[in-house]
Design an enzyme around this catalytic site. Structure first.
Site, mmCIF file in Angstrom:
data_model
loop_
_atom_site.group_PDB
_atom_site.id
_atom_site.type_symbol
_atom_site.label_atom_id
_atom_site.label_comp_id
_atom_site.label_asym_id
_atom_site.label_seq_id
_atom_site.Cartn_x
_atom_site.Cartn_y
_atom_site.Cartn_z
ATOM 1 N N ASP A 8 1.736 3.780 -4.111
ATOM 2 C CA ASP A 8 1.040 2.795 -3.357
ATOM 3 C C ASP A 8 2.404 1.918 -2.682
ATOM 4 O O ASP A 8 3.608 2.173 -3.199
ATOM 5 C CB ASP A 8 0.345 1.997 -4.192
ATOM 6 C CG ASP A 8 -0.078 0.526 -3.295
ATOM 7 O OD1 ASP A 8 -0.835 0.711 -2.528
ATOM 8 O OD2 ASP A 8 -0.065 -0.500 -3.977
ATOM 9 N N ASP A 10 2.147 -1.689 -0.996
ATOM 10 C CA ASP A 10 2.222 -3.178 -1.153
ATOM 11 C C ASP A 10 2.216 -3.197 -2.625
ATOM 12 O O ASP A 10 1.066 -3.018 -3.321
ATOM 13 C CB ASP A 10 0.985 -3.829 -0.490
ATOM 14 C CG ASP A 10 0.966 -3.729 0.967
ATOM 15 O OD1 ASP A 10 1.989 -3.982 1.434
ATOM 16 O OD2 ASP A 10 0.142 -3.579 1.545
ATOM 17 N N GLY A 45 -5.070 -3.798 -2.163
ATOM 18 C CA GLY A 45 -5.738 -2.322 -2.169
ATOM 19 C C GLY A 45 -7.057 -1.953 -1.187
ATOM 20 O O GLY A 45 -6.907 -0.945 -0.715
ATOM 21 N N ARG A 48 -8.837 -4.233 5.228
ATOM 22 C CA ARG A 48 -8.580 -5.701 5.815
ATOM 23 C C ARG A 48 -10.134 -6.161 6.131
ATOM 24 O O ARG A 48 -10.349 -7.350 5.865
ATOM 25 C CB ARG A 48 -8.159 -5.354 7.124
ATOM 26 C CG ARG A 48 -7.544 -6.531 7.925
ATOM 27 C CD ARG A 48 -6.976 -6.243 9.276
ATOM 28 N NE ARG A 48 -6.105 -5.386 9.151
ATOM 29 C CZ ARG A 48 -5.451 -4.720 10.162
ATOM 30 N NH1 ARG A 48 -5.958 -4.862 11.351
ATOM 31 N NH2 ARG A 48 -4.658 -3.589 10.258
ATOM 32 N N SER A 115 -2.976 0.391 3.975
ATOM 33 C CA SER A 115 -2.560 -0.531 5.232
ATOM 34 C C SER A 115 -2.516 0.243 6.384
ATOM 35 O O SER A 115 -1.964 1.289 6.348
ATOM 36 C CB SER A 115 -1.424 -1.394 4.717
ATOM 37 O OG SER A 115 -1.153 -1.814 6.034
ATOM 38 N N ASN A 117 -0.650 -0.885 8.593
ATOM 39 C CA ASN A 117 0.304 -1.571 9.104
ATOM 40 C C ASN A 117 1.695 -0.657 8.250
ATOM 41 O O ASN A 117 2.725 -1.190 8.297
ATOM 42 C CB ASN A 117 0.824 -3.091 8.922
ATOM 43 C CG ASN A 117 -0.124 -3.650 9.697
ATOM 44 O OD1 ASN A 117 -0.127 -3.595 10.873
ATOM 45 N ND2 ASN A 117 -1.107 -4.404 9.366
ATOM 46 N N ASP A 169 -0.753 -1.015 -7.903
ATOM 47 C CA ASP A 169 -0.521 -2.380 -8.668
ATOM 48 C C ASP A 169 -1.963 -3.116 -8.457
ATOM 49 O O ASP A 169 -2.159 -4.031 -8.850
ATOM 50 C CB ASP A 169 0.342 -3.211 -7.779
ATOM 51 C CG ASP A 169 -0.007 -3.497 -6.451
ATOM 52 O OD1 ASP A 169 -0.537 -2.710 -5.620
ATOM 53 O OD2 ASP A 169 0.003 -4.656 -5.942
HETATM 54 P P1 B16 Z 1 -3.788 -3.657 6.689
HETATM 55 P P2 B16 Z 1 -1.694 -1.020 -0.288
HETATM 56 C C1 B16 Z 1 -3.220 -2.372 1.036
HETATM 57 O O1 B16 Z 1 -2.278 -1.770 1.012
HETATM 58 C C2 B16 Z 1 -3.274 -4.020 0.493
HETATM 59 O O2 B16 Z 1 -2.910 -3.967 -0.847
HETATM 60 C C3 B16 Z 1 -4.597 -4.734 0.956
HETATM 61 O O3 B16 Z 1 -4.458 -5.936 0.335
HETATM 62 C C4 B16 Z 1 -4.688 -4.544 2.475
HETATM 63 O O4 B16 Z 1 -5.917 -5.241 2.642
HETATM 64 C C5 B16 Z 1 -4.817 -3.231 2.668
HETATM 65 O O5 B16 Z 1 -3.642 -2.553 2.509
HETATM 66 C C6 B16 Z 1 -5.183 -3.315 4.380
HETATM 67 O O6 B16 Z 1 -4.023 -3.359 5.144
HETATM 68 O O7 B16 Z 1 -4.609 -5.203 7.082
HETATM 69 O O8 B16 Z 1 -2.347 -3.772 6.796
HETATM 70 O O9 B16 Z 1 -4.372 -2.630 7.077
HETATM 71 O O10 B16 Z 1 -1.520 -1.725 -1.427
HETATM 72 O O11 B16 Z 1 -2.609 0.388 -0.287
HETATM 73 O O12 B16 Z 1 -0.552 -0.425 -0.087
HETATM 74 MG MG MG Z 2 -0.813 -2.169 -3.790
#
Ligand code: B16
Ligand code: MG
Length: 214
Positions: A8, A10, A45, A48, A115, A117, A169
């Site tokens: 993962d 974030d 996780g 958005r 994400s 991003n 996490d």
């Molecule tokens: P975005 P991961 C997740 O990333 C984040 O943990 C989560 O809090 C967020 O809402 C999700 O990505 C979407 O992110 O808004 O940037 O598209 O933990 O799966 O790496």
């Molecule tokens: Mg994460």
């Protein structure tokens, strides 16, 4: 036998989770909602839009799809602004060493982040070359706790789910990993991630001999 590791992003490789938190907190405060660290755990996780819906539920606020879309775009613009200052030095200690050690043992390595991003973060961290496959929120229909993202990573790596281990996490991420039939190492607290096969406090604490405990 485990022969692939899926990470993962974030909260496992870098603390972008913090930037998500401060951006959501800023948005929540506009609705007089004080988003706590504990409540924020539920946002990790998940997508958005799902994160926004959880926050609005906390404040018993109902909005149209159009209004929610606008808010999600605003939160994301703040998040993008915050992450632009990210540098490779912010990668959690021991992460590069762990991935390098796994690669030396001929493990396939993937990144699986919900994400949208993720590509930008990877670019800023200069770590794209560490992965055999990168899957992110732009490539899937259902985010964690759905197993889709991990199943896509496993198919991109050409390694069946039963031979993969996921580092996660988030509670939603651990659920997704288990639902995909993979082993899961939870990075964080026993309380949050109790269902994982093994729990470590920090990604860098993982040692290769722990693979035998999964
Ligand atoms: P975005 P991961 C997740 O990333 C984040 O943990 C989560 O809090 C967020 O809402 C999700 O990505 C979407 O992110 O808004 O940037 O598209 O933990 O799966 O790496
Ligand atoms: Mg994460």
């Amino acid at each position: 036998m485990i022969r692939a590791a899926i990470f993962d992003l974030d909260g496992v490789i870098i603390d972008t989770a913090h930037y998500h938190y401060i951006a959501w907190k800023r948005l929540a405060s506009e609705f007089n909602i004080n988003l706590t660290i504990e409540q924020n755990e539920r946002l990790k996780g998940v997508s958005r839009m799902r994160s926004l819906e959880i926050i609005l539920e906390l404040g018993h606020i109902q909005l149209s799809e159009e209004e929610k879309e606008k808010l999600a775009v605003r939160k994301n613009s703040w998040f993008i602004e915050y992450i632009e200052s990210i540098r490779p030095e912010e990668i959690f200690p021991g992460v590069i060493a762990l991935i390098t050690a796994l690669r030396e043992k001929h493990f396939k390595i993937a990144l699986a982040s919900s994400s949208k991003n993720a590509q930008r973060v990877i670019e800023l961290l200069k770590i794209a070359n560490l992965f055999d496959a990168i899957v992110d929120g732009t490539m899937i229909t259902h985010t964690k706790p759905d197993p889709e993202i991990f199943l896509l990573a496993s198919s991109r790596l050409g390694v069946p789910p039963g031979d993969c281990v996921v580092f996660e996490d988030a509670e939603a991420g651990v659920e997704a990993a288990l639902a995909s039939g993979m082993k899961c190492v939870g990075v964080g607290s026993e309380e949050q991630l109790g269902k994982a096969h093994k729990i470590i406090a920090k990604t860098g604490n993982f040692e290769l001999n722990m693979l035998n405990e999964l």
